[in-house]
Design a protein around this motif. Structure first.
Motif, PDB file in Angstrom:
ATOM      1  N   GLU B  64     -28.521   6.238  -7.310  1.00 27.82           N
ATOM      2  CA  GLU B  64     -28.287   5.478  -8.428  1.00 27.82           C
ATOM      3  C   GLU B  64     -27.764   4.140  -8.234  1.00 27.82           C
ATOM      4  O   GLU B  64     -27.462   3.964  -6.857  1.00 27.82           O
ATOM      5  CB  GLU B  64     -27.219   6.331  -9.274  1.00 27.82           C
ATOM      6  N   ALA B  65     -27.941   3.365  -9.187  1.00 31.64           N
ATOM      7  CA  ALA B  65     -27.436   2.085  -9.038  1.00 31.64           C
ATOM      8  C   ALA B  65     -26.819   1.439 -10.314  1.00 31.64           C
ATOM      9  O   ALA B  65     -27.322   2.161 -11.257  1.00 31.64           O
ATOM     10  CB  ALA B  65     -28.759   1.108  -8.700  1.00 31.64           C
ATOM     11  N   GLU B  66     -26.010   0.414 -10.187  1.00 27.87           N
ATOM     12  CA  GLU B  66     -25.271  -0.006 -11.294  1.00 27.87           C
ATOM     13  C   GLU B  66     -25.561  -1.462 -11.255  1.00 27.87           C
ATOM     14  O   GLU B  66     -25.304  -2.318 -10.534  1.00 27.87           O
ATOM     15  CB  GLU B  66     -23.933   0.404 -10.998  1.00 27.87           C
ATOM     16  N   PHE B  67     -25.977  -2.099 -12.599  1.00 26.12           N
ATOM     17  CA  PHE B  67     -26.401  -3.533 -12.793  1.00 26.12           C
ATOM     18  C   PHE B  67     -24.834  -3.963 -13.244  1.00 26.12           C
ATOM     19  O   PHE B  67     -24.390  -3.731 -13.969  1.00 26.12           O
ATOM     20  CB  PHE B  67     -27.453  -3.653 -13.738  1.00 26.12           C
ATOM     21  N   LYS B  68     -24.411  -5.077 -12.603  1.00 22.34           N
ATOM     22  CA  LYS B  68     -23.352  -5.609 -12.924  1.00 22.34           C
ATOM     23  C   LYS B  68     -23.324  -7.170 -12.975  1.00 22.34           C
ATOM     24  O   LYS B  68     -23.553  -7.934 -12.065  1.00 22.34           O
ATOM     25  CB  LYS B  68     -21.976  -5.536 -11.803  1.00 22.34           C
ATOM     26  N   LYS B  69     -23.633  -7.548 -14.251  1.00 24.76           N
ATOM     27  CA  LYS B  69     -23.990  -9.036 -14.483  1.00 24.76           C
ATOM     28  C   LYS B  69     -22.953 -10.027 -13.826  1.00 24.76           C
ATOM     29  O   LYS B  69     -23.412 -11.085 -13.366  1.00 24.76           O
ATOM     30  CB  LYS B  69     -24.221  -9.154 -15.956  1.00 24.76           C
ATOM     31  N   SER B  70     -21.621  -9.609 -14.270  1.00 24.14           N
ATOM     32  CA  SER B  70     -20.511 -10.646 -13.789  1.00 24.14           C
ATOM     33  C   SER B  70     -20.460 -10.659 -12.190  1.00 24.14           C
ATOM     34  O   SER B  70     -20.058 -11.895 -11.741  1.00 24.14           O
ATOM     35  CB  SER B  70     -19.380  -9.775 -14.463  1.00 24.14           C
ATOM     36  N   GLU B  71     -21.102  -9.675 -11.541  1.00 25.38           N
ATOM     37  CA  GLU B  71     -21.189  -9.932  -9.892  1.00 25.38           C
ATOM     38  C   GLU B  71     -22.498 -10.207  -9.691  1.00 25.38           C
ATOM     39  O   GLU B  71     -22.736 -10.409  -8.351  1.00 25.38           O
ATOM     40  CB  GLU B  71     -20.552  -8.504  -9.635  1.00 25.38           C
TER      41      GLU B  71
END
Lengths: 117, 113
Positions: B64-71
């Protein structure tokens, strides 16, 4: 059929030979790609065809000549190659139609491993 | 122009341990992000994709992967490594409108028994 088929799997050619790599898909995809991958490196984009028209050429030397005869077939014609052109050549395709959840996903073939002597 | 950077060209994990592969992107517009896996002498297989829906994306083989716009990150994880996870992993970025898919440098995963 959810595959991209590349032939041949292996090709050895001399610097004066003319050969071709072939890529075929029957998924109805309208964008097709050629990538070059050297050992232990990421794939590098060479060409993109969209609706059978060349849309991207990443300044590839003219000894590589792409051709898209129809929406299912993509060829890469090779002539007067150099030993440094030895690499894995990957073909990919994607649907290309906007509004589809799968439109942006590239499906890759297994590649053609080219050795230039 | 868009690009992705993968931190660490090689990662070694023990079987059963957490797998964490890092990917940071640079894009002037909201990107589409992908993780692909490549086994020796094979083509690339899609693990998962982020296309502006849910920020936590589940893929095949337990990844799984998490999209983090702030990072500006899209790190790939798997809770428990298996020997069959030994492969090369590529993060890739594509703009919504364009045709170009650009790969990061790749991370080779070694799984120790």
């Amino acid at each position: 059929d959810t595959e991209v088929t590349q032939t041949p799997k292996h090709l050895v050619m001399g610097m004066t030979n003319k050969k071709s790599l072939k890529c075929e898909q029957h998924m109805g995809h309208r964008a097709m790609y050629w990538y070059k991958q050297k050992a232990k490196k990421p794939p590098e984009l060479m060409f993109v065809y969209s609706y059978e028209k060349l849309s991207i050429n990443e300044s590839v030397p003219s000894r590589f000549s792409p051709e898209c005869p129809n929406s299912s077939l993509l060829n890469l014609h090779l002539h007067a190659l150099q030993p440094e052109d030895s690499a894995l050549y990957l073909c990919a395709s994607r649907w290309g139609a906007r509004g589809s959840s799968g439109a942006n996903v590239l499906t890759f073939g297994a590649g053609s491993r080219l050795t230039v002597l | 122009a868009q690009s992705v950077t993968q931190l660490g060209s090689h990662v070694s994990v023990s079987e059963g341990a957490l797998v964490l592969l890092r990917c940071n992107y640079s894009s002037s517009v909201p990107p589409y992000l992908f993780w692909y896996v490549q086994y020796p002498n094979q083509g690339l297989q899609l693990l998962l994709k982020y296309t502006s829906a849910a920020t936590l994306v589940k893929g095949i083989n337990g990844f799984e992967a998490e999209f983090k716009k702030s990072e500006t990150s899209f790190h790939l994880t798997k809770p428990s490594a298996h020997m069959s996870d030994a492969a090369e992993y590529f993060c890739a970025v594509k703009s919504a409108a364009g045709n170009k898919l650009t790969f990061g440098g790749g991370t080779r995963v070694l799984v120790k028994p």
